[in-house]
Design a protein around this motif. Structure first.
Motif, mmCIF file in Angstrom:
data_model
loop_
_atom_site.group_PDB
_atom_site.id
_atom_site.type_symbol
_atom_site.label_atom_id
_atom_site.label_comp_id
_atom_site.label_asym_id
_atom_site.label_seq_id
_atom_site.Cartn_x
_atom_site.Cartn_y
_atom_site.Cartn_z
ATOM 1 N N LEU A 48 -46.071 -10.715 112.984
ATOM 2 C CA LEU A 48 -44.752 -11.281 113.017
ATOM 3 C C LEU A 48 -44.399 -11.807 111.785
ATOM 4 O O LEU A 48 -43.298 -11.695 111.347
ATOM 5 N N MET A 49 -45.304 -12.621 111.225
ATOM 6 C CA MET A 49 -45.205 -13.320 109.833
ATOM 7 C C MET A 49 -44.759 -12.200 108.670
ATOM 8 O O MET A 49 -43.972 -12.588 108.093
ATOM 9 N N ILE A 50 -45.549 -11.169 108.729
ATOM 10 C CA ILE A 50 -45.337 -10.061 107.753
ATOM 11 C C ILE A 50 -44.035 -9.372 108.058
ATOM 12 O O ILE A 50 -43.163 -9.275 106.845
ATOM 13 N N ALA A 51 -43.653 -9.332 109.089
ATOM 14 C CA ALA A 51 -42.108 -8.715 109.543
ATOM 15 C C ALA A 51 -41.081 -9.666 109.169
ATOM 16 O O ALA A 51 -40.189 -9.293 108.396
ATOM 17 N N LEU A 52 -41.387 -10.794 109.372
ATOM 18 C CA LEU A 52 -40.396 -12.058 108.782
ATOM 19 C C LEU A 52 -40.084 -11.893 107.281
ATOM 20 O O LEU A 52 -38.960 -12.079 107.004
ATOM 21 N N VAL A 53 -41.478 -11.906 106.740
ATOM 22 C CA VAL A 53 -41.035 -12.041 105.277
ATOM 23 C C VAL A 53 -40.574 -10.827 104.874
ATOM 24 O O VAL A 53 -39.474 -10.654 103.783
ATOM 25 N N MET A 54 -40.757 -9.602 105.247
ATOM 26 C CA MET A 54 -40.182 -8.256 104.978
ATOM 27 C C MET A 54 -38.668 -8.278 105.444
ATOM 28 O O MET A 54 -37.816 -7.926 104.351
ATOM 29 N N SER A 55 -38.268 -9.075 106.437
ATOM 30 C CA SER A 55 -36.926 -9.013 106.783
ATOM 31 C C SER A 55 -36.012 -9.663 105.730
ATOM 32 O O SER A 55 -34.774 -9.516 105.542
ATOM 33 N N PHE A 56 -36.655 -10.781 105.258
ATOM 34 C CA PHE A 56 -35.819 -11.576 104.063
ATOM 35 C C PHE A 56 -35.847 -10.924 102.853
ATOM 36 O O PHE A 56 -35.443 -11.571 101.979
ATOM 37 N N GLN A 57 -36.561 -9.718 102.657
ATOM 38 C CA GLN A 57 -36.789 -8.769 101.411
ATOM 39 C C GLN A 57 -37.291 -9.884 100.341
ATOM 40 O O GLN A 57 -36.739 -9.997 99.521
ATOM 41 N N LEU A 58 -38.402 -10.579 100.883
ATOM 42 C CA LEU A 58 -39.095 -11.473 99.758
ATOM 43 C C LEU A 58 -40.758 -10.923 99.856
ATOM 44 O O LEU A 58 -41.755 -11.727 100.104
ATOM 45 N N PRO A 59 -40.919 -9.936 99.462
ATOM 46 C CA PRO A 59 -42.453 -9.367 99.542
ATOM 47 C C PRO A 59 -43.275 -10.113 98.275
ATOM 48 O O PRO A 59 -44.636 -10.087 98.450
ATOM 49 N N GLU A 60 -42.421 -10.734 97.308
ATOM 50 C CA GLU A 60 -43.296 -11.417 96.271
ATOM 51 C C GLU A 60 -44.015 -12.554 96.933
ATOM 52 O O GLU A 60 -44.968 -13.054 96.438
ATOM 53 N N LEU A 61 -43.497 -13.086 98.275
ATOM 54 C CA LEU A 61 -44.260 -14.207 98.837
ATOM 55 C C LEU A 61 -45.624 -13.884 99.137
ATOM 56 O O LEU A 61 -46.818 -14.652 99.040
ATOM 57 N N LEU A 62 -45.869 -12.522 99.128
ATOM 58 C CA LEU A 62 -47.293 -12.162 99.740
ATOM 59 C C LEU A 62 -48.173 -11.588 98.348
ATOM 60 O O LEU A 62 -48.967 -11.551 98.497
#
Length: 116
Positions: A35-49
Motif C-alpha cells: 500500500l505504501m509503494i502504491a501510494l508513492v507511485m500514485s503521487f508520481q514520486l518514485p524518487e522517494l524510494l
C-alpha cells in the motif's frame, strides 16, 4: 488405572487455534508495504524510494505552517518555516515567475548579462 487410548480423545499434533493469527500479521505487513509503494507511485514520486535521487518538497506553500522537506541521497531534512526574516548580504541567483495555473517557474541568471 484407566487405560486411555491417546488417539481417540487427544492427539499429540493438535493445532493451536492461534497459529493462524501469526500468519495474519505477516499478511498485514506485506499488504501495508504494498500500500505504501502504491501510494508513492500514485503521487508520481518514485524518487522517494531511490537511494541516490535528490528531491525537495514544499508542504503548505505560503502558509504559516509551511514545511520544506529536502532529501539528498539517504539524508532527509525537514525545515519548519518561522516568522523570522533572514538577513545578510547575498546576490541574486535568478527570477521566479508564477504562471496562471499557479505553478512557479525559476529561471536562473546566465551570469554574463549586465544589468543596470
Amino acid at each position: 488405572k484407566r487405560y486411555h487410548r491417546p488417539g481417540i480423545l487427544y492427539e499429540e499434533e493438535d493445532q493451536n487455534p492461534l497459529t493462524g493469527v501469526a500468519n495474519l500479521f505477516d499478511i498485514a505487513m506485506v499488504f501495508s508495504v504494498a500500500l505504501m509503494i502504491a501510494l508513492v507511485m500514485s503521487f508520481q514520486l518514485p524518487e522517494l524510494l531511490s537511494p541516490t535521487a535528490d528531491i525537495t518538497i514544499v508542504k503548505n506553500p505560503g502558509q504559516p505552517d509551511m514545511k520544506i522537506i529536502v532529501k539528498e541521497g539517504q539524508n532527509i531534512e525537514v525545515l519548519n518555516m518561522t516568522d523570522q526574516i533572514g538577513g545578510g548580504t547575498g546576490e541574486a541567483l535568478g527570477t521566479a515567475y508564477q504562471l496562471g495555473d499557479g505553478r512557479v517557474v525559476y529561471v536562473p541568471d546566465s551570469g554574463n548579462e549586465t544589468g543596470g
